[in-house]
Design a protein around this motif. Structure first.
Motif, PDB file in Angstrom:
ATOM      1  N   ILE A 143       0.863  -1.184   0.000  1.00 21.85           N
ATOM      2  CA  ILE A 143       0.000   0.000   0.000  1.00 21.85           C
ATOM      3  C   ILE A 143       0.894   1.227   0.000  1.00 21.85           C
ATOM      4  CG2 ILE A 143      -1.751   1.310   1.257  1.00 21.85           C
ATOM      5  CD1 ILE A 143      -2.651  -1.294   2.560  1.00 21.85           C
ATOM      6  N   ARG A 144       0.551   2.202  -0.813  1.00 21.62           N
ATOM      7  CA  ARG A 144       1.256   3.484  -0.775  1.00 21.62           C
ATOM      8  C   ARG A 144       0.273   4.579  -0.374  1.00 21.62           C
ATOM      9  NH1 ARG A 144       3.875   5.365  -5.840  1.00 21.62           N
ATOM     10  NH2 ARG A 144       2.558   3.904  -6.978  1.00 21.62           N
ATOM     11  N   PHE A 145       0.636   5.337   0.650  1.00 20.07           N
ATOM     12  CA  PHE A 145      -0.167   6.482   1.075  1.00 20.07           C
ATOM     13  C   PHE A 145       0.534   7.758   0.622  1.00 20.07           C
ATOM     14  CE2 PHE A 145      -0.820   9.927   4.142  1.00 20.07           C
ATOM     15  CZ  PHE A 145      -2.188  10.105   4.002  1.00 20.07           C
ATOM     16  N   ILE A 146      -0.181   8.611  -0.104  1.00 17.02           N
ATOM     17  CA  ILE A 146       0.395   9.858  -0.620  1.00 17.02           C
ATOM     18  C   ILE A 146      -0.536  11.012  -0.265  1.00 17.02           C
ATOM     19  CG2 ILE A 146       1.242  11.101  -2.639  1.00 17.02           C
ATOM     20  CD1 ILE A 146       1.587   8.393  -4.041  1.00 17.02           C
ATOM     21  N   ASP A 191       0.031  -1.430  -7.346  1.00 15.53           N
ATOM     22  CA  ASP A 191      -0.184  -1.580  -5.916  1.00 15.53           C
ATOM     23  C   ASP A 191      -1.416  -0.786  -5.495  1.00 15.53           C
ATOM     24  OD1 ASP A 191       0.785   1.006  -6.104  1.00 15.53           O
ATOM     25  OD2 ASP A 191       2.762   0.501  -5.310  1.00 15.53           O
ATOM     26  N   ILE A 192      -1.849  -0.977  -4.266  1.00 21.61           N
ATOM     27  CA  ILE A 192      -2.950  -0.203  -3.713  1.00 21.61           C
ATOM     28  C   ILE A 192      -2.427   1.185  -3.358  1.00 21.61           C
ATOM     29  CG2 ILE A 192      -4.545   0.002  -1.762  1.00 21.61           C
ATOM     30  CD1 ILE A 192      -4.563  -3.091  -1.685  1.00 21.61           C
ATOM     31  N   ARG A 193      -3.176   2.226  -3.736  1.00 18.79           N
ATOM     32  CA  ARG A 193      -2.749   3.584  -3.434  1.00 18.79           C
ATOM     33  C   ARG A 193      -3.866   4.343  -2.733  1.00 18.79           C
ATOM     34  NH1 ARG A 193      -0.859   2.786  -8.558  1.00 18.79           N
ATOM     35  NH2 ARG A 193      -2.431   4.092  -9.584  1.00 18.79           N
ATOM     36  N   ILE A 194      -3.499   5.005  -1.652  1.00 22.02           N
ATOM     37  CA  ILE A 194      -4.413   5.900  -0.943  1.00 22.02           C
ATOM     38  C   ILE A 194      -3.927   7.317  -1.217  1.00 22.02           C
ATOM     39  CG2 ILE A 194      -5.422   6.525   1.278  1.00 22.02           C
ATOM     40  CD1 ILE A 194      -4.492   3.735   2.275  1.00 22.02           C
ATOM     41  N   ARG A 196     -10.697  15.619  -1.300  1.00 15.35           N
ATOM     42  CA  ARG A 196     -11.179  14.246  -1.517  1.00 15.35           C
ATOM     43  C   ARG A 196     -10.111  13.233  -1.118  1.00 15.35           C
ATOM     44  NH1 ARG A 196      -9.045  16.183  -6.094  1.00 15.35           N
ATOM     45  NH2 ARG A 196      -7.885  14.797  -7.491  1.00 15.35           N
ATOM     46  N   LEU A 197     -10.577  11.997  -0.988  1.00  9.39           N
ATOM     47  CA  LEU A 197      -9.710  10.855  -0.702  1.00  9.39           C
ATOM     48  C   LEU A 197      -9.963   9.816  -1.781  1.00  9.39           C
ATOM     49  CD1 LEU A 197      -7.780   9.862   1.636  1.00  9.39           C
ATOM     50  CD2 LEU A 197      -9.768   8.666   2.559  1.00  9.39           C
ATOM     51  N   GLU A 198      -8.912   9.321  -2.423  1.00 15.88           N
ATOM     52  CA  GLU A 198      -9.057   8.310  -3.466  1.00 15.88           C
ATOM     53  C   GLU A 198      -8.335   7.036  -3.046  1.00 15.88           C
ATOM     54  OE1 GLU A 198      -7.892   9.645  -7.314  1.00 15.88           O
ATOM     55  OE2 GLU A 198      -9.105  11.487  -7.242  1.00 15.88           O
ATOM     56  N   ILE A 199      -9.003   5.901  -3.215  1.00 16.70           N
ATOM     57  CA  ILE A 199      -8.416   4.604  -2.898  1.00 16.70           C
ATOM     58  C   ILE A 199      -8.398   3.770  -4.170  1.00 16.70           C
ATOM     59  CG2 ILE A 199      -8.593   2.512  -1.479  1.00 16.70           C
ATOM     60  CD1 ILE A 199     -10.124   4.240   0.581  1.00 16.70           C
ATOM     61  N   HIS A 200      -7.210   3.487  -4.652  1.00 17.38           N
ATOM     62  CA  HIS A 200      -7.010   2.791  -5.926  1.00 17.38           C
ATOM     63  C   HIS A 200      -6.692   1.323  -5.653  1.00 17.38           C
ATOM     64  CE1 HIS A 200      -5.254   1.951  -9.929  1.00 17.38           C
ATOM     65  NE2 HIS A 200      -4.335   1.293  -9.250  1.00 17.38           N
ATOM     66  N   SER A 201      -7.481   0.431  -6.272  1.00 19.34           N
ATOM     67  CA  SER A 201      -7.288  -1.010  -6.090  1.00 19.34           C
ATOM     68  C   SER A 201      -7.089  -1.675  -7.453  1.00 19.34           C
ATOM     69  CB  SER A 201      -8.509  -1.626  -5.399  1.00 19.34           C
ATOM     70  OG  SER A 201      -8.356  -3.022  -5.244  1.00 19.34           O
ATOM     71  N   PRO A 202      -5.959  -2.383  -7.667  1.00 19.94           N
ATOM     72  CA  PRO A 202      -5.710  -3.031  -8.964  1.00 19.94           C
ATOM     73  C   PRO A 202      -6.739  -4.122  -9.261  1.00 19.94           C
ATOM     74  CG  PRO A 202      -3.686  -2.849  -7.682  1.00 19.94           C
ATOM     75  CD  PRO A 202      -4.813  -2.519  -6.757  1.00 19.94           C
ATOM     76  N   SER A 250      -8.669  -1.459 -12.782  1.00 15.92           N
ATOM     77  CA  SER A 250      -8.670  -0.926 -11.426  1.00 15.92           C
ATOM     78  C   SER A 250     -10.065  -0.511 -10.980  1.00 15.92           C
ATOM     79  CB  SER A 250      -7.723   0.272 -11.312  1.00 15.92           C
ATOM     80  OG  SER A 250      -8.191   1.352 -12.097  1.00 15.92           O
ATOM     81  N   VAL A 251     -10.216  -0.455  -9.663  1.00 14.53           N
ATOM     82  CA  VAL A 251     -11.405   0.110  -9.026  1.00 14.53           C
ATOM     83  C   VAL A 251     -10.939   1.291  -8.187  1.00 14.53           C
ATOM     84  CG1 VAL A 251     -13.299  -0.280  -7.405  1.00 14.53           C
ATOM     85  CG2 VAL A 251     -12.589  -2.116  -8.955  1.00 14.53           C
ATOM     86  N   ASN A 252     -11.552   2.445  -8.384  1.00 11.02           N
ATOM     87  CA  ASN A 252     -11.149   3.648  -7.667  1.00 11.02           C
ATOM     88  C   ASN A 252     -12.332   4.200  -6.885  1.00 11.02           C
ATOM     89  OD1 ASN A 252      -8.293   4.315  -8.904  1.00 11.02           O
ATOM     90  ND2 ASN A 252      -9.606   3.695 -10.607  1.00 11.02           N
ATOM     91  N   LEU A 253     -12.183   4.229  -5.562  1.00  9.45           N
ATOM     92  CA  LEU A 253     -13.210   4.772  -4.676  1.00  9.45           C
ATOM     93  C   LEU A 253     -12.842   6.211  -4.333  1.00  9.45           C
ATOM     94  CD1 LEU A 253     -15.591   4.649  -2.650  1.00  9.45           C
ATOM     95  CD2 LEU A 253     -13.983   3.635  -1.007  1.00  9.45           C
TER      96      LEU A 253
END
Length: 486
Positions: free
Chosen positions: A226-229, A312-315, A321-327, A390-393
């Motif tokens: 997971i990467r948090f940016i 990878d998963i990215r926050i 806003r907050l985006e959560i990226h899931s491969p 990907s799925v992006n929330l």
């Protein structure tokens, strides 16, 4: 997958759902086969046979031939043949006689799809056995290739690669006190048993086992991180204008990654002051409700396509806003239209382990809870942007409205009248301020212990004293609303 071992009390009390169902011993065998097919095509599950209206009827009322038909159901009514584990639980039936309930358990299928003799494919969605459409079946076939990745053997991984603390917690979770760890990992789908050329049985960790228990999963599965940016502003900039103010790389067993991701994000969140319509007072609230963003991260970890090893998963945290990226795209029958109430586990062994350890909510509740929590804090519904990779929330924080203290601002606009307002009137002003307008029914829902006439009187009083104005195309317009007078 670990299918729970249900005792007699559980058989009557646990809710029917994604992995459990109760049926009468006289239930139609073709329909029973369809339920088992649905379980196997989803997360696995158990049918307790011999229970009618939550009372034990047992299976002894069946003729021997009918009992034998049940025992042969996996080979006679399901294609391809499926292994069904049958556990006999002694009970006292409704006549007071010694009897049995049969627990028919199937494991989730990794790389195959099960059908009945009519070539109909079923899938378990919530507590329903759903017959798939042609398009859903095609999607399911595609997704089985991704699901199979979770069960692949990782030949290079050995027990010495496992994280001692995480293994200790995993043992404690299931009350395991044995000496041979494989006896715990193999039934849970975290290891596979194979025979070597000398006919000796050996065990190997699976992808799921490595992800859940290894100290360094990325050594075997690139991208399992997971990467948090944290960005300054509302967009990501590059080069000389790069606006990254915080970047954290998170690796390790999935449970430890979830804990660190949760702590990292929570440390960056701000608090705002907002009106509690139940109490009529201003309270400090987080920038985003924890239940929403944590559920988004957990869903990404649980359901991502781990075969997408280059991602990878990215926050990603922006000011607004907050985006959560899931491969990986949405799994199987899940779409952006039904995601709130439809569930399918791409990684059932991982999903079960994270459910048992308390990270995953009960199957099917998680995404719906995101909507509920965001609505509770007067925030926009979550947005899902999905493509094949990907799925992006996206969670929006409505910072333009919430970036200053409401109490001081409202009092300055309304003056001394603010302290004279009653509970309903303060709630109406707060809702009008949060949303830009308020309707009678919206206010009534927010102050649900008060009558509709009290709500109307409150809105009328606010218009009389010049705080709100009524906007309507006609005196009795059903679309009328109220807004703050500028």
């Amino acid at each position: 997958m670990n299918i729970p071992k249900y005792d007699k009390k559980d058989l009557l009390s646990i809710p029917e759902g994604k992995t459990f169902d109760r049926k009468s011993a006289k239930y139609d065998l073709n329909k029973l086969a369809n339920i088992l097919i649905a379980f196997a095509n989803a997360d696995g599950g158990t049918v307790a046979l011999g229970i009618n209206n939550k009372r034990y009827e047992g299976v002894n009322l069946l003729a021997p031939q009918k009992q034998n038909d049940i025992l042969q159901i996996g080979s006679q009514r399901i294609v391809p043949t499926i292994k069904i584990e049958i556990t006999r639980k002694p009970v006292v039936n409704i006549q007071g006689l010694t009897d049995e309930v049969w627990l028919l358990t199937v494991q989730p299928a990794d790389d195959k799809i099960y059908a009945n003799k009519k070539d109909e494919v079923y899938l378990r969605i919530g507590d329903e056995t759903h017959r798939t459409t042609y398009e859903e079946r095609k999607n399911l076939e595609f997704d089985k290739g991704i699901r199979a990745f979770e069960s692949q053997i990782v030949n290079e991984a050995i027990l010495d690669d496992l994280d001692e603390d995480t293994v200790a917690e995993y043992k404690k979770l299931y009350g395991f006190e044995g000496d041979n760890l494989w006896d715990l990992l193999f039934p849970k789908g975290l290891a596979k048993r194979i025979r070597d050329k000398n006919d000796h049985i050996i065990y190997r960790l699976t992808v799921a086992g490595v992800l859940l228990l290894s100290k360094y999963p990325t050594a075997f599965i690139p991208g399992a991180r997971i990467r948090f940016i944290r960005y300054e502003g509302r967009e990501a900039k590059t080069g000389a204008d790069m606006n990254i103010v915080k970047q954290i790389r998170i690796e390790g067993p999935l449970t430890k990654m979830l804990q660190q991701a949760s702590e990292s994000l929570e440390a960056q969140l701000r608090t705002f002051s907002s009106l509690d319509t139940k109490s009529g007072k201003f309270i400090d609230v987080p920038e985003y409700p924890k239940g929403a963003w944590l559920e988004g991260i957990v869903n990404a970890v649980t359901h991502r396509g781990y075969n997408y090893t280059g991602d990878d998963i990215r926050i990603l945290m922006f000011d607004d806003r907050l985006e959560i990226h899931s491969p990986g795209g949405l799994p199987a029958v899940v779409t952006t239209e039904n995601i709130r109430h439809t569930h399918y586990s791409r990684n059932p062994y991982i999903a079960r382990a994270l459910t048992d350890s308390g990270w995953v909510r009960e199957f099917g509740e998680g995404v719906d809870r995101i909507y509920i929590d965001m609505n509770k804090y007067f925030l926009d519904d979550p947005v899902y942007r999905v493509d094949s990779n990907s799925v992006n929330l996206i969670l929006k924080n409505n910072i333009i409205v919430r970036s200053f203290r409401k109490n001081d601002d409202l009092e300055s606009k309304i003056g001394a009248d603010w302290q004279k307002l009653n509970f309903i009137e303060k709630a109406a002003v707060g809702l009008a301020y949060e949303h830009g307008s308020v309707r009678t029914r919206e206010l009534s829902a927010a102050v649900d212990n008060y009558s509709m006439s009290s709500v109307r009187n409150g809105l009328k009083h606010l218009t009389t004293i010049g705080i709100l104005e009524r906007v309507a195309s006609a005196p009795t317009s059903p679309n009328q609303y109220y807004r703050l007078i500028k």
